[in-house]
Design an enzyme around this catalytic site. Structure first.
Site, PDB file in Angstrom:
ATOM      1  N   LYS A  11       1.907  -6.675 -19.166  1.00 37.33           N
ATOM      2  CA  LYS A  11       1.395  -5.326 -19.389  1.00 37.33           C
ATOM      3  C   LYS A  11       1.286  -4.955 -20.876  1.00 37.33           C
ATOM      4  O   LYS A  11       1.829  -5.642 -21.738  1.00 37.33           O
ATOM      5  CB  LYS A  11       2.301  -4.324 -18.666  1.00 37.33           C
ATOM      6  CG  LYS A  11       2.268  -4.455 -17.156  1.00 37.33           C
ATOM      7  CD  LYS A  11       3.158  -3.406 -16.518  1.00 37.33           C
ATOM      8  CE  LYS A  11       3.076  -3.421 -15.010  1.00 37.33           C
ATOM      9  NZ  LYS A  11       3.915  -2.337 -14.439  1.00 37.33           N
ATOM     10  N   TYR A  51      -5.742  -0.848  -8.767  1.00 36.06           N
ATOM     11  CA  TYR A  51      -4.600  -0.098  -8.234  1.00 36.06           C
ATOM     12  C   TYR A  51      -4.999   0.882  -7.142  1.00 36.06           C
ATOM     13  O   TYR A  51      -4.254   1.808  -6.830  1.00 36.06           O
ATOM     14  CB  TYR A  51      -3.861   0.621  -9.370  1.00 36.06           C
ATOM     15  CG  TYR A  51      -3.071  -0.328 -10.237  1.00 36.06           C
ATOM     16  CD1 TYR A  51      -1.910  -0.925  -9.767  1.00 36.06           C
ATOM     17  CD2 TYR A  51      -3.492  -0.659 -11.520  1.00 36.06           C
ATOM     18  CE1 TYR A  51      -1.188  -1.806 -10.542  1.00 36.06           C
ATOM     19  CE2 TYR A  51      -2.773  -1.546 -12.308  1.00 36.06           C
ATOM     20  CZ  TYR A  51      -1.626  -2.121 -11.811  1.00 36.06           C
ATOM     21  OH  TYR A  51      -0.906  -3.006 -12.578  1.00 36.06           O
ATOM     22  N   ASN A 114       7.201  -1.571 -17.756  1.00 36.41           N
ATOM     23  CA  ASN A 114       8.231  -2.549 -17.394  1.00 36.41           C
ATOM     24  C   ASN A 114       7.790  -3.989 -17.652  1.00 36.41           C
ATOM     25  O   ASN A 114       8.329  -4.924 -17.097  1.00 36.41           O
ATOM     26  CB  ASN A 114       8.681  -2.348 -15.949  1.00 36.41           C
ATOM     27  CG  ASN A 114       7.565  -2.537 -14.938  1.00 36.41           C
ATOM     28  OD1 ASN A 114       6.483  -3.020 -15.252  1.00 36.41           O
ATOM     29  ND2 ASN A 114       7.833  -2.141 -13.708  1.00 36.41           N
ATOM     30  N   HIS A 117       3.606  -7.162 -14.073  1.00 36.48           N
ATOM     31  CA  HIS A 117       3.219  -6.879 -12.686  1.00 36.48           C
ATOM     32  C   HIS A 117       3.187  -8.212 -11.966  1.00 36.48           C
ATOM     33  O   HIS A 117       2.810  -9.235 -12.546  1.00 36.48           O
ATOM     34  CB  HIS A 117       1.811  -6.253 -12.632  1.00 36.48           C
ATOM     35  CG  HIS A 117       1.190  -6.308 -11.260  1.00 36.48           C
ATOM     36  ND1 HIS A 117       1.356  -5.314 -10.334  1.00 36.48           N
ATOM     37  CD2 HIS A 117       0.430  -7.270 -10.655  1.00 36.48           C
ATOM     38  CE1 HIS A 117       0.710  -5.649  -9.213  1.00 36.48           C
ATOM     39  NE2 HIS A 117       0.141  -6.836  -9.392  1.00 36.48           N
ATOM     40  N   GLU A 128      -5.545 -10.105  -5.372  1.00 38.47           N
ATOM     41  CA  GLU A 128      -5.383  -9.797  -6.795  1.00 38.47           C
ATOM     42  C   GLU A 128      -5.920 -10.927  -7.676  1.00 38.47           C
ATOM     43  O   GLU A 128      -6.559 -10.663  -8.701  1.00 38.47           O
ATOM     44  CB  GLU A 128      -3.914  -9.512  -7.106  1.00 38.47           C
ATOM     45  CG  GLU A 128      -3.431  -8.214  -6.490  1.00 38.47           C
ATOM     46  CD  GLU A 128      -1.973  -7.905  -6.792  1.00 38.47           C
ATOM     47  OE1 GLU A 128      -1.564  -6.781  -6.483  1.00 38.47           O
ATOM     48  OE2 GLU A 128      -1.249  -8.768  -7.341  1.00 38.47           O
TER      49      GLU A 128
END
Length: 140
Positions: A11, A51, A114, A117, A128
């Site tokens: 990320k 998403y 965080n 993913h 995905e």
């Protein structure tokens, strides 16, 4: 055990801090191979589509905005039970709740930022992966 593929995204918070190599070392040292990889800057439209499963949730808009705030590294990891292995290496979504030695515990800044993913199932991994990669892009 089954050889699987899973999607991993490093990320914006992690790419901003030049953690791509350190994160990938965690995957590789635990037996996962990186069989496809590219650095991209998601558009808002791409993030919203990716998403879409979360569109009814309160965090959706913030998540899409965050994921477009800087470059990400999208990659396909392959190995024995890759989905489960990746989720173990990443740790809990909230870095405060993640186990010591996991990516999110060591590098995550918040629940949103965080650092990584990962697909949550083999079915979602296929979807995905296909979102970001063509078959020709994946070299096993």
């Amino acid at each position: 055990m089954a050889i699987e593929q899973t999607l991993s995204i490093i990320k914006p918070d992690a790419t901003r801090r030049n953690l791509t190599g350190a994160i990938n070392e965690r995957f590789e040292s635990r037996g996962l191979k990186i069989v496809a990889q590219k650095r991209i800057h998601l558009t808002l439209s791409q993030a919203q589509k990716f998403y879409d499963v979360h569109k009814e949730r309160a965090f959706y808009d913030d998540l899409c905005k965050y994921m477009t705030s800087g470059p990400v590294v999208v990659q396909v990891l392959q190995g024995e039970q890759a989905v489960t292995a990746n989720r173990s290496i990443m740790g809990a979504t909230n870095p405060a709740n993640a186990d010591d030695g996991t990516i999110r515990k060591d590098f995550g800044e918040s629940v949103e930022a965080n650092s990584v993913h990962g697909s949550d199932s083999t079915e979602n991994a296929k979807l995905e992966i296909n979102f970001f990669f063509a078959d020709i892009d994946i070299v096993t």
